[in-house]
Motif scaffolding. Structure first.
Motif, short mmCIF file in Angstrom:
data_model
loop_
_atom_site.label_atom_id
_atom_site.label_comp_id
_atom_site.label_asym_id
_atom_site.label_seq_id
_atom_site.Cartn_x
_atom_site.Cartn_y
_atom_site.Cartn_z
N ASP A 83 17.18 21.38 17.59
CA ASP A 83 17.04 22.29 18.73
C ASP A 83 18.27 23.17 18.91
OD1 ASP A 83 14.50 21.47 19.34
OD2 ASP A 83 15.10 20.12 20.96
N GLY A 84 19.37 22.79 18.27
CA GLY A 84 20.55 23.66 18.32
C GLY A 84 21.82 23.02 18.81
N GLY A 85 21.81 21.77 19.27
CA GLY A 85 23.06 21.17 19.71
C GLY A 85 22.87 19.88 20.47
N TYR A 86 23.98 19.17 20.66
CA TYR A 86 23.95 17.92 21.41
C TYR A 86 25.32 17.68 22.03
CZ TYR A 86 26.14 16.06 17.11
OH TYR A 86 26.96 15.83 16.05
N ARG A 87 25.37 16.70 22.94
CA ARG A 87 26.62 16.35 23.61
C ARG A 87 27.39 15.38 22.72
NH1 ARG A 87 26.94 17.51 29.15
NH2 ARG A 87 28.04 15.57 29.67
N LEU A 88 28.47 15.86 22.17
CA LEU A 88 29.30 15.05 21.28
C LEU A 88 30.18 14.09 22.09
CD1 LEU A 88 29.84 14.73 18.25
CD2 LEU A 88 31.57 16.52 18.42
#
Length: 768
Positions: A611-616
């Motif tokens: 989807d384009g990103g996540y919380r690292l």
């Protein structure tokens, strides 16, 4: 039929410019169309067959539409819609025109060589999937179009040699947009093609003039015409017959004068201007002679008159000229038409009508079957959660693994402009080999780590150092299903700084709706010792801004795996896009990704990555000041280090890692909808709002990117908060990664400072 095609093409442009509903010039090129009518009439009505593909000279699109109308492949209603919304495009378009062109043209130089790379693609598919019925690939090119350097890059590349099914037809009318092409350029151009190993043919003089050369004094006449510069010869067309005689004979040999004395003024002008590019029988014979050259490409120099058959013929200023209403009326009457019949087709029972019907039935392309659904896995390798590796290295390993997947590996085809090894294609090449249409010696390559033995079964096409050729080939490989009935999975690699060298061809492939994957690597300033010449800053924005392509910038190996598998799957989807992966040679510790797998779970994390990103780093509010660090690609380590430092300063910092800023932006844009109940614009949740939940949107955002700082500068406004942007906004130099990150202000210390400044400004002026 030739005369009717000329009339329709001329009238289509005339009507478009006299509609009167626009306050800007509509445009069109009646003279450029006229010079092509004979060539295209000979091609469509005498030469090409159902599987042949032709790229039409951009300014000759009305000629193409006129032919398609006469053959029954275009509805009459479209003839009055040139350059209108939903109508006929200004230049041939395979995605926008109702009578679908084989190739889009318009950006000069690109359409000229697109069929050359299509011929290469056909040779490749025949080698791998069995020979199909023969197909010819033809490019119709203006002589001024040969000024474009990409044409010569394509001609010179060894990969395009020996393509006997390709012919380039040059409309040699000796004019460009604003000038008569100086000197006798054709002599030099013919030598260029011949030196490249091409078969060179010409349709220079018509049959009447050719016969005259065989008469007494004809040899002197031929020598006199051949010696005339373009400017001098071009001048003759606009002169009255008596003036033409005086000008033509001003410095002629006495033998030429004696020859000319046998003709009246109008007869002499007609004879002297009898050029081969308007002799249908000669053109047909010349095209057939090219078919006989099965082991090398052909080029035909067709000598023409710009504006042939129109009142503006030969006028050096006729490029954008239009016939007057009176001249249109006279032309209409001269071919036996009136206002009631001017758009008519031929009587279907006439000789011309029967030919047109036959051609329409033969050439009209059948609807394409849908692209096949290939068994592309969701991941090619097991999750990588330990050690350090770069995204470029991961890309090479994933591609090599996919080479072993049944039903997928044989459809993969890779290409690179002499950078295959340095962009980590070596593993794939070792497994699948280098492509050549004939077996070639590897000169001891079997004893090396890299097996480089070219042959018909190879699946890597190595190009010379030309990024234009890379994207031209990717574009045609990406149309292999549409043109050749074989669905390929094309993957190209290029040094990211040099994506811009091939940008015109990149855009061209996307405009044609070609489906391919390209990896730009290494990107940013992280190839630090190489200096500024090998550092890219604006390519991220290019990837995000181009239609029909999705830009990704992963940081961890498994992200590359998931993204690449999804990108290949996209190539077969009706709504799929091409993909651009911006990669790095910087080794990155994989532990943070392992922590994310543990925290989110593999399935959920994969969804977020795609989807384009996540919380690292997940740092929800805890009463302390907070900031959100948004990063992408190779800057993840700096973002994580900054978050740790900020925690020591009493600041909670979440880290959002964007694997595709492009997809996150599109998700945000797509969220705007209009409420039917309130007639107000409302926002649906986007992936960006999931990444930065509501209770964190009062925090300032610090974005950091190994690219221009503006590439992520939209984030703060998207969630309604302050933002401080960090990126590379200066030309680079040599040094270590740490040196250059510090110099450009994207190191961890700069992120910390930006966060503290942003917090201070946010607290002092929270309403701004």
């Amino acid at each position: 039929m030739e005369r009717r095609v000329l009339w329709l093409a001329t009238r289509i442009i005339d009507h478009a410019n006299r509609r009167g509903e626009t306050d800007v010039k509509v445009g069109g090129h009646q003279a450029s169309c006229a010079s092509m009518v004979s060539i295209m009439t000979a091609l469509w009505f005498d030469h090409i067959g159902g599987d042949d593909k032709v790229a039409v000279k951009p300014h000759a699109s009305p000629v193409y539409h006129a032919i398609k109308y006469l053959t029954g492949e275009l509805d009459r209603s479209y003839l009055t819609t040139l350059r209108q919304r939903g109508g006929l495009q200004a230049y041939p378009s395979r995605t926008k025109d109702p009578d679908v062109s084989d190739f889009s043209t318009g950006s000069v130089g690109l359409g000229a060589v697109a069929p050359l790379f299509a011929a290469l693609t056909r040779r490749y598919t025949d080698s791998h999937f069995g020979e199909q019925d023969p197909a010819r690939f033809i490019a119709l090119v203006g002589d001024a179009e040969l000024d474009e350097g990409n044409v010569w890059e394509a001609i010179a590349d060894p990969a395009t040699q020996g393509l006997g099914n390709f012919t380039m037809v040059i409309d040699l009318n000796r004019q460009s947009l604003d000038r008569v092409i100086p000197d006798i350029a054709a002599i030099r151009l013919k030598r260029f093609f011949a030196d490249a190993g091409w078969h060179v043919a010409e349709a220079k003089y018509g049959q009447r003039l050719g016969a005259a050369f065989g008469e007494a004094g004809g040899d002197a006449l031929e020598a006199h015409i051949d010696s005339m510069p373009n400017e001098a010869y071009q001048e003759l067309f606009g002169l009255a017959p008596a003036d033409m005689r005086r000008t033509f004979l001003a410095d002629a040999d006495p033998a030429v004068v004696r020859f000319a004395d046998r003709f009246a003024d109008d007869e002499l002008k007609s004879l002297i201007t009898d050029l081969g590019g308007h002799d249908l029988a000669l053109l047909a014979d010349t095209f057939r002679s090219c078919d006989a050259e099965v082991d090398r490409p052909s080029v035909v120099f067709a000598y023409t008159i710009k504006g042939h058959g129109l009142a503006m013929a030969g006028d050096p200023m006729n490029h954008a000229a239009l016939l007057s209403p009176e001249q249109i009326d006279a032309f209409r009457s001269s071919i036996g038409l009136d206002l009631d019949t001017e758009w008519d087709r031929f009587d279907p029972d006439s000789d011309a009508g029967r030919v047109c019907r036959s051609v329409g039935g033969d050439i009209n392309n059948a609807p394409l079957p849908p692209r096949p659904v290939l068994p592309i896995p969701t991941a090619a390798r097991s999750i990588s959660t330990s050690g350090s590796t770069s995204t470029q290295e991961a890309f090479g390993r994933v591609l090599a693994s996919l080479a072993d997947v049944e039903g997928v590996g044989d459809r993969l085809v890779t290409t690179a402009p002499d950078v295959s090894i340095s962009t980590n294609l070596g593993g794939f090449i070792n497994k699948r080999g280098v492509y050549s249409h004939t077996e070639r010696a590897d000169h001891g390559g079997a004893d090396r780590i890299l097996k480089w033995a070219p042959g018909p079964n190879g699946q890597h096409i190595e190009l010379g150092i030309s990024e234009m050729n890379l994207f031209m080939l990717l574009g045609q490989l990406g149309l292999s299903h549409d043109h050749h009935g074989q669905h390929l999975l094309p993957v190209g690699t290029v040094y990211d700084p040099f994506v811009l060298r091939g940008l015109d061809a990149f855009i061209y492939g996307l405009y044609n709706d070609a489906k391919f994957v390209v990896a730009g690597t290494p990107a940013g300033v992280t190839l630090a010792p190489e200096g500024g010449a090998h550092q890219s800053t604006v390519t991220a924005s290019v990837g995000a801004e181009l239609p029909n392509v999705t830009y990704h910038e992963p940081a961890f190996a498994t992200e590359v795996d998931w993204i690449l598998c999804d990108a290949l799957d996209q190539l077969g989807r009706p709504d799929g896009t091409s993909s651009y992966l911006r990669l790095s040679t910087r080794p990155i510790d994989q532990q943070p990704f392992a922590d994310s797998v543990e925290r989110l779970g593999e399935a959920r994390l994969r969804t977020h990555v795609l989807d384009g990103g996540y919380r690292l780093v997940d740092a929800p509010p805890d009463g302390r000041p907070g900031v959100t660090i948004v990063t992408t690609g190779a800057m993840a380590p700096e973002a994580l280090e900054a978050a740790i430092e900020l925690d020591g300063e009493g600041v909670r910092a979440s880290v959002v890692h964007l694997t595709s800023p492009d997809r996150v932006y599109r998700s945000w844009r797509a969220g705007f909808t209009k409420s039917t109940a309130t007639a107000r614009v409302v926002r649906a949740p986007s992936h960006l709002h999931r990444l930065i939940p509501h209770d964190e949107r009062n925090r300032p955002v610090v974005s950091v990117h190994d690219a221009s700082s503006h590439s992520l500068a939209w984030l703060g406004s998207a969630i309604g908060t302050h933002q401080y942007t960090l990126g590379v906004d200066r030309f680079g130099e040599s040094g270590t990664i740490a040196d250059l990150h510090e110099l450009t202000g994207i190191d961890a210390g700069s992120i910390v400072n930006a966060a503290l400044i942003a917090l201070t400004e946010h607290q002092v002026h929270p309403e701004d």
